[in-house]
Design an enzyme around this catalytic site. Structure first.
Site, short mmCIF file in Angstrom:
data_model
loop_
_atom_site.label_atom_id
_atom_site.label_comp_id
_atom_site.label_asym_id
_atom_site.label_seq_id
_atom_site.Cartn_x
_atom_site.Cartn_y
_atom_site.Cartn_z
N HIS A 402 -17.25 -3.96 0.73
CA HIS A 402 -18.26 -4.65 -0.08
C HIS A 402 -18.22 -4.21 -1.53
O HIS A 402 -18.80 -4.86 -2.39
CB HIS A 402 -19.65 -4.49 0.52
CG HIS A 402 -20.27 -3.13 0.34
ND1 HIS A 402 -20.53 -2.28 1.40
CD2 HIS A 402 -20.71 -2.46 -0.76
CE1 HIS A 402 -21.11 -1.18 0.96
NE2 HIS A 402 -21.22 -1.26 -0.35
N ASP A 461 -16.64 -2.95 7.52
CA ASP A 461 -16.73 -2.95 6.05
C ASP A 461 -15.86 -1.82 5.50
O ASP A 461 -16.35 -0.75 5.15
CB ASP A 461 -18.19 -2.77 5.65
CG ASP A 461 -18.43 -2.85 4.15
OD1 ASP A 461 -17.45 -3.08 3.41
OD2 ASP A 461 -19.58 -2.68 3.73
N SER A 552 -22.30 4.54 -0.84
CA SER A 552 -21.42 3.76 0.04
C SER A 552 -19.98 4.19 -0.14
O SER A 552 -19.49 4.36 -1.25
CB SER A 552 -21.55 2.27 -0.29
OG SER A 552 -22.86 1.80 -0.03
#
Length: 680
Positions: A402, A461, A552
């Site tokens: 992402h 992801d 992240s």
């Protein structure tokens, strides 16, 4: 040393500080989350550290000598400042002026074993008791103030998106009350309190109180921790909401780890960041390590304005001692001829040169601390950042997909510091910042350009970057493919909240594995009798370690410093606020094809397995409950106007509405196919 032993030792030094005085207009509580106001008087509370004074301490206000061997208490100055005389409030630089307005009373609550035996105690010998105290000195911790100021300067240029000091609970006032309070403040004070350039100094200031009712010799010896490291266990003792009910909150504890040290290039760290859960009223309390050595003093947290994310701050005792030493030298130079000052009769000297303290011995870096060289910071077009993990010495980095393709995972495209915008496949610039662990390096950072070599088309992801120029040496992460056990200790390492403008190592946060979500692996991805089950594998890890925007792509580590998962996302509730202690990561076992590819980086076909669709894994990462065996509407249908996935809260709300209608019409209507942007 066991936790109960640390708590017993900490109880010798933890106290509750209460100050109460006249406040006709009710203005003195404006910077405090909790207070008690009654009949024109305000009472505030904080925590404090009981400390042994040296004999013949001199009260600097009037030259009177306090009781020989009396104790002192070190606490935050913010509890005292509202009750200072106007002369001091208008000129903060007046160190010698420590006058309080008339009618102010200061008390401390200490463990019963710390009081003198000749004082009455109706609740028993060991019950806590209120003891009178008086203000002796206010001391600015200049080095910590400068470090904090640099954090403000490196944050966003707009005040609304920057940082401030204070508890998030204290900002929950109504707009009417806030306006009423602000309108009665002098313009100069308003400008100072809302300007980031002046927010550090008022916060990092301590107050020294004298307590003649406690014999200094009753306070046990203590060791000062001078070798604090990231990942170290810490225990904070304080009295949250103490002014409301001391019986319930006196000397409560909170545990966690040291998340970061600042400034990075300084031999003496003047600010420690911690992942402990602090509450209003705990500021001023002592912080100890796993050996019950004193680390420092808790102060109010650093809070991000946009998200209300809090980073708890600890002022190292070394910084406090150094500041008190500076005050000692200034007073020696400026002392009036009719007053005699010496190292034996100044409160600052008691802190700096106390004969009941020793220094701890430094130890080698832990495996968890060594792993920080494997977690890097990734920027795209110098606009946004995230984290990544080095997999080999050839510069292969794993991060989240992402970061590169946010639209596939329903990421917001709003231009906020912590939100990733949509990019095309041709990126202008992907840069990676890597930490060099060698102590001889004056510049600890290495910047290198990178290119995308893989983005998963499957449900996970994940993506891979390759450094264009590979610096030496690199420190790749150690990987553990085994599935962790629920409840096992974990550490999250990533560049959450703080971006590339600030010279900070990745944040270390501790927690446990709270849940392991298993997925089914089958040869066929279409439902039906032809499915051939291959068993289950871990598809998602849930941990309690706090994760913030920018983290992240970071690493989940076990107690041995091995990577067991890749940080992917946390959750926002309906109000838009992030829930940092509820987060999700991809287990390393599910990423085994990537680690196989990282061995020689020759066969990209090894990654094809990750591109295969898997309906069960997709439903897990969309936060959708398992599908009913009865035929029904698909929750993963494509929508021509949107993407895949539903917001979990929206799904529950719609399902409840459908069931409500069914009870009335005896018929369940089809759930709307409108796709709502995921909050993950």
């Amino acid at each position: 040393m066991g936790l109960s032993e640390i708590v017993d030792i900490a109880g010798n030094y933890g106290v509750l500080v209460r100050i109460q005085g006249p406040d006709p207009k009710g203005l003195k509580m404006r910077a405090h989350a909790f207070h008690h106001y009654h009949s024109g008087e305000t009472a505030l509370s904080a925590s404090g550290i009981l400390w042994r004074s040296l004999p013949n301490h001199m009260d600097g206000d009037n030259g009177r000598s306090s009781m020989p061997g009396s104790a002192i208490v070190v606490t935050v100055a913010s509890i005292v400042e509202p009750f200072l005389s106007r002369q001091y409030r208008e000129n903060i630089s007046l160190q010698a002026t420590r006058e309080l307005i008339p009618g102010v009373q200061i008390d401390i609550m200490a463990e019963g074993k710390m009081k003198e035996t000749n004082l009455p105690n109706r609740l028993g010998n060991n019950a806590p008791q209120w003891l009178p105290a008086r203000l002796l000195q206010l001391v600015d911790i200049s080095a910590s103030s400068v470090a904090l100021q640099s954090i403000f300067d490196a944050s966003s240029s707009t005040f609304e998106h920057g940082w401030e000091i204070g508890w998030s609970l204290s900002s929950r006032r109504s707009f009417g009350d806030a306006f009423k309070i602000e309108s009665q403040r002098p313009e100069a004070e308003k400008a100072r309190s809302t300007n980031p350039r002046f927010m550090g100094k008022p916060t990092i200031r301590i107050a020294i109180l004298g307590v003649s009712s406690i014999n200094s010799m009753d306070i046990p010896n203590i060791t000062i921790s001078t070798c604090n490291k990231m990942g170290d266990f810490i225990l904070a003792m304080g009295s949250p909401f103490g002014v409301l009910s001391p019986m319930h909150f006196f000397n409560s504890i909170s545990v966690g780890t040291i998340s970061n040290l600042y400034p990075l290039n300084s031999s003496i760290k003047t600010i420690l960041m911690a992942d402990i859960r602090g509450l209003p009223g705990m500021e001023g309390g002592p912080v100890f390590n796993e050996h019950a050595d004193l680390v420092g003093m808790l102060t109010r947290p650093l809070r991000q304005r946009t998200s209300d994310a809090e980073i708890q701050l600890v002022i190292p005792w070394e910084a406090i001692a150094a500041a008190c030493s500076e005050i000692l030298h200034k007073d020696l130079q400026n002392a009036p001829e009719n007053l005699y000052y010496s190292k034996e009769n100044l409160a600052g000297a008691a802190i700096y040169m106390n004969d009941n303290t020793t220094k701890s011995v430094c130890t080698a870096p832990s495996p968890v601390e060594k792993a920080m060289g494997s977690v890097c910071l990734i920027t795209i077009d110098n606009a946004v950042w995230a984290s990544g993990v080095l997999l080999n010495k050839q510069g292969l980095i794993v991060t989240n997909a992402h970061l590169l393709e946010p639209w596939r995972f329903q990421k917001s495209t709003e231009r906020k510091p912590e939100v990733l915008p949509i990019f095309s496949e041709d990126f202008k610039s992907i840069r990676v910042r890597i930490y060099r662990r060698h102590p001889c390096n004056t510049d600890p950072w290495i910047w290198s350009d990178a290119r995308v070599i893989y983005v998963s088309r499957g449900p996970l992801d994940v993506s891979l970057l390759q450094l264009k120029s590979v610096p030496a040496p690199l420190f790749p992460i150690k990987v553990n493919l085994a599935c962790p056990l629920p409840g096992s200790k974990v550490y999250v390492v990533g560049h959450g909240l703080f971006g590339p403008r600030l010279d900070l190592l990745p944040l270390f946060c501790s927690g446990v594995v709270s849940k392991i979500v298993m997925a089914e692996m089958s040869l066929s991805n279409e439902p039906g009798p032809q499915d051939t089950k291959l068993g289950q594998f871990p598809a998602m890890l849930q941990t309690t370690a706090p994760i913030h925007p920018g983290g992240s792509g970071g690493a989940i580590l076990n107690a041995d410093g091995d990577m067991i998962g890749l940080v992917t996302s946390n959750v926002k509730h309906g109000g838009g606020m992030t829930i940092p202690h509820l987060n999700f990561s991809i287990p390393c076992g599910a990423l085994e094809p990537i680690f196989n590819f990282a061995k020689d980086m020759q066969d990209l076909s090894l990654l094809n397995e990750l591109d295969q669709p898997n309906r069960h894994v997709s439903s897990i990462w969309a936060l959708i409950p398992p599908l009913s065996p009865k035929p029904g509407p698909s929750l993963l249908e494509d929508n021509k106007e949107g993407g895949k996935g539903l917001r979990f809260a929206k799904f529950i709300a719609e399902r409840s509405e459908v069931l409500k209608k069914a009870s009335q019409l005896h018929k369940v209507d089809r759930i709307s196919n409108d796709v709502i942007q995921s909050k993950l």
